[in-house]
Design a protein around this motif. Structure first.
Motif, PDB file in Angstrom:
ATOM      1  N   LEU A  23      -0.408  -0.078  -9.374  1.00 23.08           N
ATOM      2  CA  LEU A  23      -0.262  -0.979  -8.675  1.00 23.08           C
ATOM      3  C   LEU A  23       1.324  -0.831  -8.111  1.00 23.08           C
ATOM      4  N   GLY A  24       2.163  -0.793  -8.997  1.00 20.85           N
ATOM      5  CA  GLY A  24       3.579  -1.043  -8.498  1.00 20.85           C
ATOM      6  C   GLY A  24       3.382  -0.099  -7.801  1.00 20.85           C
ATOM      7  N   ILE A  29       4.612   3.102  -2.207  1.00 17.44           N
ATOM      8  CA  ILE A  29       4.599   3.447  -1.387  1.00 17.44           C
ATOM      9  C   ILE A  29       4.365   3.207   0.619  1.00 17.44           C
ATOM     10  N   PHE A  30       3.638   1.587   0.057  1.00 14.21           N
ATOM     11  CA  PHE A  30       3.364   0.921   0.707  1.00 14.21           C
ATOM     12  C   PHE A  30       4.615   0.491   1.631  1.00 14.21           C
ATOM     13  N   SER A  49      -3.894   3.000   4.588  1.00 16.50           N
ATOM     14  CA  SER A  49      -4.334   3.136   3.353  1.00 16.50           C
ATOM     15  C   SER A  49      -4.109   2.730   2.053  1.00 16.50           C
ATOM     16  N   ALA A  50      -2.723   2.649   1.405  1.00 17.19           N
ATOM     17  CA  ALA A  50      -2.313   1.479   0.764  1.00 17.19           C
ATOM     18  C   ALA A  50      -2.392   0.162   0.613  1.00 17.19           C
ATOM     19  N   ALA A  51      -2.471  -0.401   1.810  1.00 14.97           N
ATOM     20  CA  ALA A  51      -3.138  -2.110   1.599  1.00 14.97           C
ATOM     21  C   ALA A  51      -4.708  -1.484   1.227  1.00 14.97           C
ATOM     22  N   GLN A  52      -5.664  -0.457   1.536  1.00 11.95           N
ATOM     23  CA  GLN A  52      -7.317  -0.520   1.205  1.00 11.95           C
ATOM     24  C   GLN A  52      -7.346  -0.155  -0.188  1.00 11.95           C
ATOM     25  N   ALA A  55      -6.387  -3.472  -2.350  1.00 18.56           N
ATOM     26  CA  ALA A  55      -7.779  -4.276  -2.117  1.00 18.56           C
ATOM     27  C   ALA A  55      -8.719  -3.768  -2.598  1.00 18.56           C
ATOM     28  N   ARG A  56      -9.291  -2.628  -2.893  1.00 23.44           N
ATOM     29  CA  ARG A  56      -9.603  -1.966  -3.443  1.00 23.44           C
ATOM     30  C   ARG A  56      -9.792  -2.811  -4.927  1.00 23.44           C
ATOM     31  N   VAL A  57      -8.624  -1.728  -5.527  1.00 25.85           N
ATOM     32  CA  VAL A  57      -8.180  -2.345  -6.921  1.00 25.85           C
ATOM     33  C   VAL A  57      -8.322  -3.293  -7.603  1.00 25.85           C
TER      34      VAL A  57
END
Length: 234
Positions: A23-24, A29-30, A49-52, A55-57
């Motif tokens: 997650l870090g 990257i975000f 893509s990073a936000a998605q 959210a998925r994780v």
């Protein structure tokens, strides 16, 4: 899990910590992509893509679970839920996940196979949440046996389907890795163009070419591994 005579009632949910390293990295990257790097549309694509992914994780960690009852198995994913009655379940297998060796993901997750050879992940039935996933799955299959109309014996037809689907997955994984290398190459080429004042075609180079590489390499590797797969022994 209760004894066979008392029925099956078991739910597998997250019980260990979050994969903070993973997650870090996504968070870094975000933040980096939101402030630096050409072109502007590419930055926002990476940010989205990073936000998605974050959210998925998050949904996978807090919402996903596997529920087992006398009637069958329910696999609740990040967004979608699937339920199989016991006669629809061909097998449950614990398989090695090479990406899980760093503990950012399970190394030994469990999958459900149906009679068409399709594989489905059973969320949190893995070595991160269960002390011994092999023993857990063995006990689960033993307890479920009275609720099935079939035995757990392997069938050559289904095993062939499983092998061919696994070969296709491997082919598309190789294709995705190849497309990623193409993307990195095209990114370097775009930076070189910008530094030398040459005309830039970011959308073509950073989107169209990697996508074409993904489709082409995925199809080729899938065909290759599928034709190398031996048939199941009769």
């Amino acid at each position: 899990m209760d004894a066979v005579g008392g029925g099956i009632e078991r739910e597998y949910r997250r019980r260990t910590g979050l994969p903070w390293q993973y997650l870090g990295l996504v968070a870094v990257i975000f933040m980096a992509a939101s402030h630096t790097g050409p072109p502007a549309w590419g930055r926002w694509l990476v940010v989205a893509s990073a936000a998605q992914t974050l959210a998925r994780v998050g949904l996978e960690q807090f919402r996903a679970h596997t529920r087992v009852t006398d009637a069958g198995i329910t696999a609740q994913g990040a967004m979608r839920s699937r339920t199989w009655a016991w006669p629809e379940v061909y097998d449950i297998r614990v398989e090695h996940n090479p990406r899980g060796q760093g503990r950012s993901a399970p190394e030994w997750p469990a999958y459900l196979y149906d009679f068409e050879g399709r594989r489905f992940l059973l969320p949190h039935l893995d070595d991160r949440q269960v002390d011994d996933p092999y023993a857990e799955v063995s006990a689960l299959c033993l307890a479920a046996a009275p609720h099935r109309s079939l035995t757990w014996e392997r069938q050559p037809r289904v095993e062939d389907l499983i092998r061919h689907r696994a070969a296709r997955r491997k082919g598309w994984t190789w294709g995705a890795n190849g497309a990623l290398l193409v993307l990195l190459t095209m990114f370097s080429f775009t930076i070189w163009q910008a530094g030398t004042g040459r005309p830039e075609h970011e959308f073509l180079e950073l989107v169209c070419v990697p996508l074409a590489a993904l489709v082409t390499l995925g199809a080729l590797f899938s065909w290759y591994w599928t034709h190398r797969t031996p048939p199941a022994a009769t």
